[in-house]
Design a protein around this motif. Structure first.
Motif, PDB file in Angstrom:
ATOM      1  N   PHE A 150      29.982 -11.200  -6.240  1.00  0.00           N
ATOM      2  CA  PHE A 150      28.684 -11.806  -5.929  1.00  0.00           C
ATOM      3  C   PHE A 150      28.308 -11.531  -4.482  1.00  0.00           C
ATOM      4  O   PHE A 150      29.111 -11.691  -3.573  1.00  0.00           O
ATOM      5  N   GLY A 151      27.097 -11.091  -4.268  1.00  0.00           N
ATOM      6  CA  GLY A 151      26.613 -10.809  -2.925  1.00  0.00           C
ATOM      7  C   GLY A 151      26.718  -9.347  -2.550  1.00  0.00           C
ATOM      8  O   GLY A 151      26.107  -8.917  -1.577  1.00  0.00           O
ATOM      9  N   LEU A 152      27.498  -8.562  -3.270  1.00  0.00           N
ATOM     10  CA  LEU A 152      27.578  -7.137  -2.984  1.00  0.00           C
ATOM     11  C   LEU A 152      26.319  -6.468  -3.517  1.00  0.00           C
ATOM     12  O   LEU A 152      25.797  -6.834  -4.565  1.00  0.00           O
ATOM     13  N   THR A 153      25.857  -5.457  -2.820  1.00  0.00           N
ATOM     14  CA  THR A 153      24.556  -4.887  -3.166  1.00  0.00           C
ATOM     15  C   THR A 153      24.639  -3.586  -3.953  1.00  0.00           C
ATOM     16  O   THR A 153      23.644  -3.144  -4.499  1.00  0.00           O
ATOM     17  N   ASN A 154      25.804  -2.961  -4.040  1.00  0.00           N
ATOM     18  CA  ASN A 154      25.920  -1.697  -4.739  1.00  0.00           C
ATOM     19  C   ASN A 154      26.212  -1.964  -6.219  1.00  0.00           C
ATOM     20  O   ASN A 154      27.343  -2.232  -6.618  1.00  0.00           O
ATOM     21  N   VAL A 155      25.180  -1.886  -7.032  1.00  0.00           N
ATOM     22  CA  VAL A 155      25.292  -2.209  -8.458  1.00  0.00           C
ATOM     23  C   VAL A 155      26.187  -1.206  -9.184  1.00  0.00           C
ATOM     24  O   VAL A 155      26.976  -1.585 -10.059  1.00  0.00           O
ATOM     25  N   ALA A 156      26.108   0.062  -8.802  1.00  0.00           N
ATOM     26  CA  ALA A 156      26.937   1.082  -9.463  1.00  0.00           C
ATOM     27  C   ALA A 156      28.421   0.793  -9.255  1.00  0.00           C
ATOM     28  O   ALA A 156      29.221   0.916 -10.193  1.00  0.00           O
ATOM     29  N   ASN A 157      28.811   0.399  -8.050  1.00  0.00           N
ATOM     30  CA  ASN A 157      30.216   0.063  -7.793  1.00  0.00           C
ATOM     31  C   ASN A 157      30.634  -1.177  -8.571  1.00  0.00           C
ATOM     32  O   ASN A 157      31.755  -1.257  -9.077  1.00  0.00           O
ATOM     33  N   GLN A 158      29.750  -2.141  -8.662  1.00  0.00           N
ATOM     34  CA  GLN A 158      30.059  -3.362  -9.416  1.00  0.00           C
ATOM     35  C   GLN A 158      30.269  -3.033 -10.889  1.00  0.00           C
ATOM     36  O   GLN A 158      31.214  -3.516 -11.510  1.00  0.00           O
ATOM     37  N   GLN A 159      29.424  -2.200 -11.463  1.00  0.00           N
ATOM     38  CA  GLN A 159      29.571  -1.801 -12.855  1.00  0.00           C
ATOM     39  C   GLN A 159      30.850  -0.985 -13.061  1.00  0.00           C
ATOM     40  O   GLN A 159      31.555  -1.148 -14.058  1.00  0.00           O
ATOM     41  N   ARG A 160      31.158  -0.131 -12.101  1.00  0.00           N
ATOM     42  CA  ARG A 160      32.381   0.671 -12.182  1.00  0.00           C
ATOM     43  C   ARG A 160      33.616  -0.237 -12.157  1.00  0.00           C
ATOM     44  O   ARG A 160      34.559  -0.030 -12.915  1.00  0.00           O
ATOM     45  N   ARG A 161      33.612  -1.233 -11.297  1.00  0.00           N
ATOM     46  CA  ARG A 161      34.736  -2.179 -11.235  1.00  0.00           C
ATOM     47  C   ARG A 161      34.895  -2.921 -12.560  1.00  0.00           C
ATOM     48  O   ARG A 161      36.013  -3.129 -13.032  1.00  0.00           O
ATOM     49  N   ALA A 162      33.786  -3.334 -13.162  1.00  0.00           N
ATOM     50  CA  ALA A 162      33.848  -4.054 -14.437  1.00  0.00           C
ATOM     51  C   ALA A 162      34.390  -3.145 -15.537  1.00  0.00           C
ATOM     52  O   ALA A 162      35.238  -3.563 -16.333  1.00  0.00           O
ATOM     53  N   ARG A 163      33.930  -1.899 -15.584  1.00  0.00           N
ATOM     54  CA  ARG A 163      34.435  -0.957 -16.597  1.00  0.00           C
ATOM     55  C   ARG A 163      35.913  -0.698 -16.402  1.00  0.00           C
ATOM     56  O   ARG A 163      36.681  -0.639 -17.358  1.00  0.00           O
ATOM     57  N   TYR A 164      36.332  -0.537 -15.169  1.00  0.00           N
ATOM     58  CA  TYR A 164      37.743  -0.266 -14.877  1.00  0.00           C
ATOM     59  C   TYR A 164      38.612  -1.455 -15.286  1.00  0.00           C
ATOM     60  O   TYR A 164      39.663  -1.290 -15.898  1.00  0.00           O
ATOM     61  N   ALA A 165      38.180  -2.657 -14.974  1.00  0.00           N
ATOM     62  CA  ALA A 165      38.961  -3.854 -15.324  1.00  0.00           C
ATOM     63  C   ALA A 165      39.017  -4.047 -16.836  1.00  0.00           C
ATOM     64  O   ALA A 165      40.044  -4.457 -17.372  1.00  0.00           O
ATOM     65  N   ALA A 166      37.936  -3.746 -17.543  1.00  0.00           N
ATOM     66  CA  ALA A 166      37.882  -3.981 -18.983  1.00  0.00           C
ATOM     67  C   ALA A 166      38.599  -2.902 -19.782  1.00  0.00           C
ATOM     68  O   ALA A 166      38.935  -3.116 -20.938  1.00  0.00           O
ATOM     69  N   SER A 167      38.879  -1.764 -19.180  1.00  0.00           N
ATOM     70  CA  SER A 167      39.496  -0.669 -19.929  1.00  0.00           C
ATOM     71  C   SER A 167      40.956  -0.467 -19.563  1.00  0.00           C
ATOM     72  O   SER A 167      41.516   0.588 -19.794  1.00  0.00           O
ATOM     73  N   ARG A 168      41.612  -1.451 -19.012  1.00  0.00           N
ATOM     74  CA  ARG A 168      42.969  -1.261 -18.499  1.00  0.00           C
ATOM     75  C   ARG A 168      43.979  -0.891 -19.584  1.00  0.00           C
ATOM     76  O   ARG A 168      44.942  -0.205 -19.312  1.00  0.00           O
ATOM     77  N   LEU A 169      43.771  -1.327 -20.833  1.00  0.00           N
ATOM     78  CA  LEU A 169      44.728  -1.002 -21.884  1.00  0.00           C
ATOM     79  C   LEU A 169      44.558   0.418 -22.418  1.00  0.00           C
ATOM     80  O   LEU A 169      45.472   0.956 -23.036  1.00  0.00           O
ATOM     81  N   SER A 170      43.403   1.029 -22.191  1.00  0.00           N
ATOM     82  CA  SER A 170      43.179   2.379 -22.695  1.00  0.00           C
ATOM     83  C   SER A 170      43.496   3.442 -21.648  1.00  0.00           C
ATOM     84  O   SER A 170      43.367   4.627 -21.912  1.00  0.00           O
ATOM     85  N   ARG A 171      43.944   3.038 -20.456  1.00  0.00           N
ATOM     86  CA  ARG A 171      44.305   3.998 -19.421  1.00  0.00           C
ATOM     87  C   ARG A 171      45.682   4.588 -19.701  1.00  0.00           C
ATOM     88  O   ARG A 171      46.503   3.965 -20.360  1.00  0.00           O
ATOM     89  N   PRO A 172      45.954   5.763 -19.144  1.00  0.00           N
ATOM     90  CA  PRO A 172      47.308   6.318 -19.272  1.00  0.00           C
ATOM     91  C   PRO A 172      48.333   5.381 -18.651  1.00  0.00           C
ATOM     92  O   PRO A 172      48.028   4.601 -17.745  1.00  0.00           O
ATOM     93  N   LEU A 173      49.576   5.468 -19.131  1.00  0.00           N
ATOM     94  CA  LEU A 173      50.628   4.563 -18.688  1.00  0.00           C
ATOM     95  C   LEU A 173      50.834   4.592 -17.178  1.00  0.00           C
ATOM     96  O   LEU A 173      51.062   3.570 -16.549  1.00  0.00           O
ATOM     97  N   TRP A 174      50.735   5.754 -16.559  1.00  0.00           N
ATOM     98  CA  TRP A 174      50.991   5.841 -15.128  1.00  0.00           C
ATOM     99  C   TRP A 174      49.921   5.157 -14.289  1.00  0.00           C
ATOM    100  O   TRP A 174      50.136   4.886 -13.114  1.00  0.00           O
ATOM    101  N   LEU A 175      48.758   4.823 -14.885  1.00  0.00           N
ATOM    102  CA  LEU A 175      47.706   4.121 -14.147  1.00  0.00           C
ATOM    103  C   LEU A 175      47.765   2.614 -14.342  1.00  0.00           C
ATOM    104  O   LEU A 175      47.092   1.885 -13.642  1.00  0.00           O
ATOM    105  N   ARG A 176      48.551   2.131 -15.298  1.00  0.00           N
ATOM    106  CA  ARG A 176      48.503   0.715 -15.654  1.00  0.00           C
ATOM    107  C   ARG A 176      49.111  -0.203 -14.606  1.00  0.00           C
ATOM    108  O   ARG A 176      48.615  -1.261 -14.341  1.00  0.00           O
ATOM    109  N   THR A 177      50.218   0.163 -14.021  1.00  0.00           N
ATOM    110  CA  THR A 177      50.905  -0.763 -13.119  1.00  0.00           C
ATOM    111  C   THR A 177      50.445  -0.511 -11.687  1.00  0.00           C
ATOM    112  O   THR A 177      50.430   0.612 -11.213  1.00  0.00           O
ATOM    113  N   ALA A 178      50.074  -1.567 -11.021  1.00  0.00           N
ATOM    114  CA  ALA A 178      49.668  -1.475  -9.631  1.00  0.00           C
ATOM    115  C   ALA A 178      50.845  -1.770  -8.712  1.00  0.00           C
ATOM    116  O   ALA A 178      50.830  -1.445  -7.538  1.00  0.00           O
ATOM    117  N   THR A 179      51.885  -2.388  -9.237  1.00  0.00           N
ATOM    118  CA  THR A 179      53.066  -2.717  -8.452  1.00  0.00           C
ATOM    119  C   THR A 179      54.296  -2.087  -9.098  1.00  0.00           C
ATOM    120  O   THR A 179      54.286  -1.727 -10.274  1.00  0.00           O
TER     121      THR A 179
END
Length: 116
Positions: A81-110
């Motif tokens: 909320f408050g960020l002005t770049n709508v494209a980045n916000q949409q990209r973040r939402a798509r990335y968060a919602a598609s975490r199970l369909s990513r390749p295994l090497w992209l799934r773990t952040a830690t």
């Protein structure tokens, strides 16, 4: 009702058992909860959606996955909320919602505990 679902019991449920459970619930609401307006409203809603609820229990269908993704997307949008770049916000939402369909090497952040 949910204890009768095939995903919970591991075996198919007959329409007779579903109908009996719904009738028992509605009878309970009519006798015990007849003086509570919220219970009466709930019973009316269940009665109105009786066929659809029966089908959901019979086939073991749920919209839980879609609701979970919607909740996650709303959380991402709320945190941005408050960020002005709508494209980045949409990209973040798509990335968060598609975490199970990513390749295994992209799934773990830690790094997993056993490899440290």
């Amino acid at each position: 009702m949910f204890a009768l679902t095939p995903t919970h019991t591991g075996r198919p449920t007959g329409r007779g058992r579903i109908s009996t459970a719904l009738t028992r619930f509605l009878t309970h609401c009519a006798t015990v909860g007849e003086t509570v307006p919220e219970v009466v409203t709930l019973a009316e809603t269940i009665s109105f959606w009786r066929e659809e609820i029966g089908n959901a229990v019979f086939y073991g269908l749920s919209n839980a996955t879609a609701e979970g993704v919607n909740r996650l997307i709303k959380l991402v949008y709320r945190s941005a909320f408050g960020l002005t770049n709508v494209a980045n916000q949409q990209r973040r939402a798509r990335y968060a919602a598609s975490r199970l369909s990513r390749p295994l090497w992209l799934r773990t952040a830690t790094t997993p505990e056993h490899t440290r």
